[in-house]
Motif scaffolding. Structure first.
Motif, mmCIF file in Angstrom:
data_model
loop_
_atom_site.group_PDB
_atom_site.id
_atom_site.type_symbol
_atom_site.label_atom_id
_atom_site.label_comp_id
_atom_site.label_asym_id
_atom_site.label_seq_id
_atom_site.Cartn_x
_atom_site.Cartn_y
_atom_site.Cartn_z
ATOM 1 N N THR A 1 21.386 91.831 20.742
ATOM 2 C CA THR A 1 21.076 91.044 21.940
ATOM 3 C C THR A 1 19.883 90.130 21.708
ATOM 4 O OG1 THR A 1 19.578 92.697 22.867
ATOM 5 C CG2 THR A 1 21.914 92.909 23.428
ATOM 6 N N GLN A 2 19.869 89.017 22.456
ATOM 7 C CA GLN A 2 18.765 88.065 22.363
ATOM 8 C C GLN A 2 18.570 87.398 23.717
ATOM 9 O OE1 GLN A 2 19.655 84.424 20.265
ATOM 10 N NE2 GLN A 2 17.543 84.184 19.582
ATOM 11 N N PHE A 3 17.325 87.388 24.202
ATOM 12 C CA PHE A 3 16.993 86.624 25.403
ATOM 13 C C PHE A 3 17.006 85.145 25.033
ATOM 14 C CE2 PHE A 3 13.737 84.385 27.886
ATOM 15 C CZ PHE A 3 14.279 84.535 29.151
ATOM 16 N N VAL A 4 17.642 84.310 25.878
ATOM 17 C CA VAL A 4 17.755 82.883 25.590
ATOM 18 C C VAL A 4 16.838 82.068 26.490
ATOM 19 C CG1 VAL A 4 19.317 80.900 25.519
ATOM 20 C CG2 VAL A 4 20.129 83.156 24.783
ATOM 21 N N ALA A 5 16.977 82.224 27.817
ATOM 22 C CA ALA A 5 16.202 81.387 28.732
ATOM 23 C C ALA A 5 16.231 81.951 30.139
ATOM 24 C CB ALA A 5 16.764 79.967 28.751
ATOM 25 N N LYS A 6 15.253 81.519 30.934
ATOM 26 C CA LYS A 6 15.205 81.808 32.370
ATOM 27 C C LYS A 6 15.158 80.470 33.087
ATOM 28 C CE LYS A 6 12.253 83.918 35.941
ATOM 29 N NZ LYS A 6 12.178 82.791 36.852
ATOM 30 N N VAL A 7 16.084 80.277 34.031
ATOM 31 C CA VAL A 7 16.115 79.065 34.846
ATOM 32 C C VAL A 7 16.251 79.514 36.299
ATOM 33 C CG1 VAL A 7 17.306 76.893 35.324
ATOM 34 C CG2 VAL A 7 17.240 77.794 32.980
ATOM 35 N N GLY A 8 15.141 79.431 37.055
ATOM 36 C CA GLY A 8 15.168 79.931 38.429
ATOM 37 C C GLY A 8 15.389 81.427 38.431
ATOM 38 N N ASN A 9 16.435 81.868 39.142
ATOM 39 C CA ASN A 9 16.794 83.294 39.180
ATOM 40 C C ASN A 9 17.874 83.641 38.161
ATOM 41 O OD1 ASN A 9 14.983 83.919 41.214
ATOM 42 N ND2 ASN A 9 16.450 83.479 42.831
ATOM 43 N N ASP A 10 18.208 82.688 37.286
ATOM 44 C CA ASP A 10 19.235 82.917 36.274
ATOM 45 C C ASP A 10 18.583 83.256 34.935
ATOM 46 O OD1 ASP A 10 21.221 82.237 38.112
ATOM 47 O OD2 ASP A 10 21.171 80.122 37.535
ATOM 48 N N TYR A 11 19.107 84.297 34.304
ATOM 49 C CA TYR A 11 18.626 84.742 33.000
ATOM 50 C C TYR A 11 19.800 84.669 32.031
ATOM 51 C CZ TYR A 11 14.641 86.492 35.592
ATOM 52 O OH TYR A 11 13.531 86.587 36.401
ATOM 53 N N TYR A 12 19.567 84.055 30.879
ATOM 54 C CA TYR A 12 20.622 83.891 29.885
ATOM 55 C C TYR A 12 20.324 84.778 28.687
ATOM 56 C CZ TYR A 12 21.867 79.857 32.698
ATOM 57 O OH TYR A 12 22.234 79.058 33.743
ATOM 58 N N TYR A 13 21.335 85.560 28.307
ATOM 59 C CA TYR A 13 21.212 86.476 27.172
ATOM 60 C C TYR A 13 22.402 86.264 26.243
ATOM 61 C CZ TYR A 13 17.977 88.962 30.260
ATOM 62 O OH TYR A 13 16.949 89.293 31.097
ATOM 63 N N ARG A 14 22.144 86.239 24.937
ATOM 64 C CA ARG A 14 23.211 86.080 23.962
ATOM 65 C C ARG A 14 23.432 87.402 23.257
ATOM 66 N NH1 ARG A 14 21.441 81.613 21.486
ATOM 67 N NH2 ARG A 14 22.682 80.344 22.879
ATOM 68 N N VAL A 15 24.707 87.697 22.982
ATOM 69 C CA VAL A 15 25.043 88.863 22.165
ATOM 70 C C VAL A 15 25.760 88.370 20.910
ATOM 71 C CG1 VAL A 15 25.176 90.501 24.079
ATOM 72 C CG2 VAL A 15 27.245 89.285 23.373
ATOM 73 N N TYR A 16 25.478 89.027 19.803
ATOM 74 C CA TYR A 16 26.110 88.723 18.522
ATOM 75 C C TYR A 16 26.935 89.936 18.096
ATOM 76 C CZ TYR A 16 22.619 85.003 18.255
ATOM 77 O OH TYR A 16 21.845 83.902 18.521
ATOM 78 N N ALA A 17 28.174 89.696 17.711
ATOM 79 C CA ALA A 17 29.060 90.773 17.278
ATOM 80 C C ALA A 17 28.696 91.188 15.855
ATOM 81 C CB ALA A 17 30.510 90.324 17.356
ATOM 82 N N THR A 18 28.112 92.363 15.715
ATOM 83 C CA THR A 18 27.688 92.854 14.406
ATOM 84 C C THR A 18 28.460 94.093 13.983
ATOM 85 O OG1 THR A 18 25.918 94.141 15.444
ATOM 86 C CG2 THR A 18 25.348 91.931 14.662
ATOM 87 N N GLY A 19 29.268 94.638 14.877
ATOM 88 C CA GLY A 19 30.008 95.856 14.574
ATOM 89 C C GLY A 19 31.264 95.594 13.767
ATOM 90 N N THR A 20 32.044 96.649 13.592
ATOM 91 C CA THR A 20 33.292 96.549 12.848
ATOM 92 C C THR A 20 34.471 96.569 13.820
ATOM 93 O OG1 THR A 20 33.331 98.939 12.563
ATOM 94 C CG2 THR A 20 32.333 97.660 10.799
ATOM 95 N N PRO A 21 35.602 95.974 13.424
ATOM 96 C CA PRO A 21 36.774 95.960 14.307
ATOM 97 C C PRO A 21 37.112 97.351 14.818
ATOM 98 C CG PRO A 21 37.151 94.511 12.452
ATOM 99 C CD PRO A 21 35.850 95.241 12.180
ATOM 100 N N GLY A 22 37.409 97.417 16.105
ATOM 101 C CA GLY A 22 37.722 98.694 16.741
ATOM 102 C C GLY A 22 36.556 99.283 17.522
#
Length: 101
Positions: A57-78
């Motif tokens: 997970t990564q925090f991206v930005a805050k705009v007003g009451n909106d918070y943006y978070y990015r997730v990166y797929a690091t696991g294995t299929p399944g």
């Protein structure tokens, strides 16, 4: 003394996610969540996943009451994990499950 209006706002605080359906990411892909704090009086949600080995997970930005978070797929299929937010003094709320495909 707390007025009824203040009490309702404090109790009624919650996080609304722009993504509430389960979905799949391929390893290496990323996805950005928009989390909106409703009735939160400037509360900041914590954002987490159930298994940090599946999504980073990564925090991206805050705009007003909106918070943006990015997730990166690091696991294995399944593998899959839940995506959660928590407001101060509240229990974690699950918004969806992300699987690795």
């Amino acid at each position: 003394m707390v007025s009824a209006g203040q009490n309702v706002a404090a109790v009624g605080a919650y996080v609304r996610s722009d993504t509430t359906v389960n979905f799949t990411l391929k390893r290496g892909q990323a996805y950005c969540f928009k989390m909106t704090v409703v009735n939160g009086n400037n509360q900041t949600p914590s954002f987490t996943v159930g298994n940090g080995g599946v999504l980073k997970t990564q925090f991206v930005a805050k705009v007003g009451n909106d918070y943006y978070y990015r997730v990166y797929a690091t696991g294995t299929p399944g593998q899959s994990t839940g995506v959660y937010t928590t407001l101060p003094g509240q229990n974690a709320v699950k918004h969806c499950t992300v699987a690795i495909g």
